[in-house]
Scaffold this motif. Structure first.
Motif, PDB file in Angstrom:
ATOM      1  N   GLU A   2      27.033 158.586  91.083  1.00  0.00           N
ATOM      2  CA  GLU A   2      27.925 158.304  92.205  1.00  0.00           C
ATOM      3  C   GLU A   2      28.145 159.553  93.064  1.00  0.00           C
ATOM      4  O   GLU A   2      28.098 159.494  94.290  1.00  0.00           O
ATOM      5  CB  GLU A   2      29.248 157.812  91.623  1.00  0.00           C
ATOM      6  CG  GLU A   2      30.235 157.272  92.583  1.00  0.00           C
ATOM      7  CD  GLU A   2      31.443 156.726  91.846  1.00  0.00           C
ATOM      8  OE1 GLU A   2      31.823 155.595  92.167  1.00  0.00           O
ATOM      9  OE2 GLU A   2      31.997 157.413  90.970  1.00  0.00           O
ATOM     10  N   ALA A  41      27.952 155.582  98.672  1.00  0.00           N
ATOM     11  CA  ALA A  41      27.286 155.736  97.373  1.00  0.00           C
ATOM     12  C   ALA A  41      27.710 154.613  96.426  1.00  0.00           C
ATOM     13  O   ALA A  41      26.875 154.038  95.717  1.00  0.00           O
ATOM     14  CB  ALA A  41      27.613 157.097  96.772  1.00  0.00           C
ATOM     15  N   LYS A  42      28.994 154.282  96.434  1.00  0.00           N
ATOM     16  CA  LYS A  42      29.479 153.188  95.582  1.00  0.00           C
ATOM     17  C   LYS A  42      28.857 151.862  96.001  1.00  0.00           C
ATOM     18  O   LYS A  42      28.480 151.043  95.161  1.00  0.00           O
ATOM     19  CB  LYS A  42      31.003 153.103  95.656  1.00  0.00           C
ATOM     20  CG  LYS A  42      31.696 154.243  94.951  1.00  0.00           C
ATOM     21  CD  LYS A  42      33.200 154.150  95.090  1.00  0.00           C
ATOM     22  CE  LYS A  42      33.878 155.337  94.436  1.00  0.00           C
ATOM     23  NZ  LYS A  42      35.331 155.317  94.592  1.00  0.00           N
ATOM     24  N   LEU A  97      25.259 151.720  94.786  1.00  0.00           N
ATOM     25  CA  LEU A  97      25.169 151.514  93.342  1.00  0.00           C
ATOM     26  C   LEU A  97      25.484 150.071  92.952  1.00  0.00           C
ATOM     27  O   LEU A  97      24.848 149.522  92.049  1.00  0.00           O
ATOM     28  CB  LEU A  97      26.100 152.485  92.617  1.00  0.00           C
ATOM     29  CG  LEU A  97      25.644 153.944  92.656  1.00  0.00           C
ATOM     30  CD1 LEU A  97      26.723 154.856  92.137  1.00  0.00           C
ATOM     31  CD2 LEU A  97      24.371 154.117  91.858  1.00  0.00           C
ATOM     32  N   PRO A 121      27.452 153.517  87.849  1.00  0.00           N
ATOM     33  CA  PRO A 121      27.828 154.755  88.545  1.00  0.00           C
ATOM     34  C   PRO A 121      28.290 155.871  87.614  1.00  0.00           C
ATOM     35  O   PRO A 121      28.369 157.026  88.031  1.00  0.00           O
ATOM     36  CB  PRO A 121      28.972 154.314  89.460  1.00  0.00           C
ATOM     37  CG  PRO A 121      29.506 153.083  88.854  1.00  0.00           C
ATOM     38  CD  PRO A 121      28.375 152.425  88.135  1.00  0.00           C
TER      39      PRO A 121
END
Length: 121
Positions: free
Chosen positions: A16, A30-31, A34, A41
């Protein structure tokens, strides 16, 4: 060290956080990446499998990142300067662009002080 989007992301950090080393990707994006790719993460980059890295690469293709994003931002600034609008002129002169005062408090944008000698009698 995994190489994603032309960037070596650090091995010892969580995936993450490591994705934020790519220009154009913050923690929120980024979250999102993922969750879309289905990668956990919380695992470290060094523990990623090749399949997970490939999933991340395919998920990243949906976003404008790294060199393309830098080029896009540069072209936007160049366009402003070429058409001669106020924002473009302020960028060209390295002055604050968004209406901030410059008589005082513009040191970051204007650079170090250039001392002018006082008036002599």
């Amino acid at each position: 060290m995994a190489r994603i989007a032309g960037v070596d992301i650090p091995r010892d950090k969580r995936v993450e956080v490591a994705l934020t080393y790519i220009y154009g990707i913050g923690l929120t994006r980024a979250k999102t990446i993922l969750t879309k790719s289905g990668v956990n993460p919380d695992i470290r980059v060094k523990d990623l499998e090749d399949g997970d890295v490939q999933k991340l690469r395919t998920a990243l293709e949906a976003f404008t990142i790294e060199g393309d994003l830098r080029r896009q931002e540069g072209m936007a600034l160049k366009r402003l300067q070429d058409i001669g609008c106020l924002r473009g002129r302020r960028h060209r002169m390295s002055l604050p662009v968004r209406g901030q005062r410059t008589r005082t408090n513009a040191r970051t944008r204007r650079g170090a002080r250039k001392t002018v000698a006082g008036k002599k009698k």
